[in-house]
Design a protein around this motif. Sequence first.
Motif, PDB file in Angstrom:
ATOM      1  N   VAL A  23       0.849  -1.183   0.000  1.00 36.59           N
ATOM      2  CA  VAL A  23       0.000   0.000   0.000  1.00 36.59           C
ATOM      3  C   VAL A  23       0.886   1.234   0.000  1.00 36.59           C
ATOM      4  N   ALA A  24       0.601   2.152  -0.918  1.00 40.39           N
ATOM      5  CA  ALA A  24       1.382   3.378  -1.034  1.00 40.39           C
ATOM      6  C   ALA A  24       0.542   4.574  -0.633  1.00 40.39           C
ATOM      7  N   SER A  25       1.121   5.449   0.158  1.00 40.24           N
ATOM      8  CA  SER A  25       0.414   6.663   0.559  1.00 40.24           C
ATOM      9  C   SER A  25       0.599   7.734  -0.497  1.00 40.24           C
ATOM     10  N   GLY A  26      -0.246   8.748  -0.466  1.00 35.76           N
ATOM     11  CA  GLY A  26      -0.068   9.878  -1.345  1.00 35.76           C
ATOM     12  C   GLY A  26      -0.673   9.682  -2.715  1.00 35.76           C
ATOM     13  N   SER A  27      -0.522  10.703  -3.556  1.00 37.25           N
ATOM     14  CA  SER A  27      -1.171  10.712  -4.865  1.00 37.25           C
ATOM     15  C   SER A  27      -0.270  10.189  -5.974  1.00 37.25           C
ATOM     16  N   THR A  68       2.747 -13.053 -10.758  1.00 36.61           N
ATOM     17  CA  THR A  68       1.871 -12.121 -11.461  1.00 36.61           C
ATOM     18  C   THR A  68       1.765 -10.833 -10.659  1.00 36.61           C
ATOM     19  N   ILE A  69       2.095  -9.724 -11.297  1.00 38.30           N
ATOM     20  CA  ILE A  69       1.977  -8.413 -10.659  1.00 38.30           C
ATOM     21  C   ILE A  69       0.671  -7.780 -11.118  1.00 38.30           C
ATOM     22  N   SER A  70       0.023  -7.069 -10.206  1.00 37.10           N
ATOM     23  CA  SER A  70      -1.213  -6.369 -10.544  1.00 37.10           C
ATOM     24  C   SER A  70      -1.320  -5.138  -9.656  1.00 37.10           C
ATOM     25  N   ARG A  71      -2.230  -4.253 -10.023  1.00 34.10           N
ATOM     26  CA  ARG A  71      -2.394  -3.032  -9.243  1.00 34.10           C
ATOM     27  C   ARG A  71      -3.866  -2.655  -9.153  1.00 34.10           C
ATOM     28  N   ASP A  72      -4.202  -1.991  -8.056  1.00 35.64           N
ATOM     29  CA  ASP A  72      -5.552  -1.465  -7.846  1.00 35.64           C
ATOM     30  C   ASP A  72      -5.396   0.002  -7.495  1.00 35.64           C
ATOM     31  N   ASN A  73      -5.582   0.856  -8.478  1.00 34.85           N
ATOM     32  CA  ASN A  73      -5.363   2.286  -8.249  1.00 34.85           C
ATOM     33  C   ASN A  73      -6.335   2.865  -7.229  1.00 34.85           C
ATOM     34  N   ALA A  74      -7.529   2.314  -7.136  1.00 36.61           N
ATOM     35  CA  ALA A  74      -8.510   2.814  -6.174  1.00 36.61           C
ATOM     36  C   ALA A  74      -8.063   2.570  -4.744  1.00 36.61           C
TER      37      ALA A  74
END
Length: 113
Positions: A23-27, A68-74
């Motif tokens: 989990v990454a903080s910030g925009s 497998t790498i994936s991302r959830d921008n929300a």
Amino acid sequence: QVQLVESGGGLVQAGGSLRLSCVASGSIFSSSGMGWYRQAPGKQRELVAAISTDDSKTYVTAVKGRFTISRDNAKNTVYLQMNSLKPEDTGVYYCKPFSSESWGQGTQVTVSS
């Protein structure tokens, strides 16, 4: 400055699976490619998987077909699904945005033979 929190590591037998989360903080998250890195004992940290902002994915040869790498921008979260784990996958896993030099604390993955 972005803050990164990795989780999901643990001890698993060879052939098993783990799912790492970061989990990454910030925009910064949605506008940056993200990478998962691995540092094995006594070795330099290496990039093992990367995902771009348009979901293009690349992998180091050693993990192709297993990770497998994936991302959830929300959720400002990047994942690494690791299957068919091998003892040589052992190490501390870190995530990092390509547009930042910040590192998290990492999460330990240990694969027993």
